[in-house]
Design a protein around this motif. Structure first.
Motif, PDB file in Angstrom:
ATOM      1  N   ARG A  19      -3.875  47.824 -11.356  1.00  0.00           N
ATOM      2  CA  ARG A  19      -4.798  47.018 -12.150  1.00  0.00           C
ATOM      3  C   ARG A  19      -6.093  46.894 -11.361  1.00  0.00           C
ATOM      4  N   ARG A  67     -18.486  38.816 -16.120  1.00  0.00           N
ATOM      5  CA  ARG A  67     -17.639  39.569 -17.044  1.00  0.00           C
ATOM      6  C   ARG A  67     -18.554  40.356 -17.958  1.00  0.00           C
ATOM      7  N   ASP A  70     -16.898  43.906 -22.319  1.00  0.00           N
ATOM      8  CA  ASP A  70     -15.501  44.298 -22.547  1.00  0.00           C
ATOM      9  C   ASP A  70     -14.512  43.456 -21.745  1.00  0.00           C
ATOM     10  N   HIS A  72     -14.421  43.225 -18.361  1.00  0.00           N
ATOM     11  CA  HIS A  72     -14.201  43.699 -17.000  1.00  0.00           C
ATOM     12  C   HIS A  72     -14.983  42.828 -16.020  1.00  0.00           C
ATOM     13  N   GLU A 115      -6.022  37.586 -14.105  1.00  0.00           N
ATOM     14  CA  GLU A 115      -6.666  38.533 -15.010  1.00  0.00           C
ATOM     15  C   GLU A 115      -7.192  39.750 -14.254  1.00  0.00           C
ATOM     16  N   THR A 117      -8.102  44.297 -15.130  1.00  0.00           N
ATOM     17  CA  THR A 117      -8.272  45.348 -16.127  1.00  0.00           C
ATOM     18  C   THR A 117      -7.165  46.382 -16.014  1.00  0.00           C
ATOM     19  N   THR A 118      -6.590  46.739 -17.146  1.00  0.00           N
ATOM     20  CA  THR A 118      -5.581  47.788 -17.187  1.00  0.00           C
ATOM     21  C   THR A 118      -6.222  49.120 -16.803  1.00  0.00           C
TER      22      THR A 118
END
Length: 147
Positions: A19, A67, A70, A72, A115, A117-118
């Motif tokens: 991630r 952020r 999107d 990120h 949190e 990002t994938t």
């Protein structure tokens, strides 16, 4: 991870992964980091400021985390250590030093630990998360502290 002799360009999370935690972008002057905060505020987009501005203890970088549209996480920073100088003295920080994560003592927000990002494969499909294979001697979060 870094591609040049600065503290980092890409930060991944610990634990299950892969991630992406954030991308780091260097600014030349501290006022440029503050200016982006002013611009976001003037556009009523202050909610995009996730953390900071502040100063990291470990890297000495003046930072703000944003952020993007999107979701990120992006770090704008300046004044970090240049790691390409072989004569630069070794700086050691304890994982128990509260100034390590933020030199000014700002608390870390919960999204910092939860949190990320994938990561996508080359075909644009999400990579499956794999459990952490080798537990660390000292469990620390993305900011260098235990969550």
């Amino acid at each position: 991870m870094f591609r040049k002799q600065t503290v980092h360009d890409v930060a991944f999370t610990g634990g299950d992964g892969p991630r992406l935690h954030h991308l780091g972008f260097f600014a030349h002057e501290a006022h440029q980091v503050l200016r982006i905060c002013d611009i976001l505020g003037s556009l009523s987009e202050e909610s995009r400021i996730e953390r900071g501005p502040g100063r990291h203890g470990v890297s000495n970088a003046f930072y703000v985390y944003l952020r993007d549209p999107d979701g990120h996480r992006v770090e704008l920073y300046t004044s970090d250590y240049f790691t390409g100088d072989p004569d630069h003295p070794v700086l050691r920080w304890s994982v128990h030093d509260p100034r390590r994560r933020d030199f000014w003592g700002h608390p870390v927000i919960p999204s910092w630990y939860t949190e990320a990002t994938t990561v996508l494969d080359l075909d644009g499909h999400p990579r499956p998360l794999h459990p952490e294979r080798q537990p660390a001697e000292v469990k620390v979060g993305a900011d260098g502290f235990t969550p």
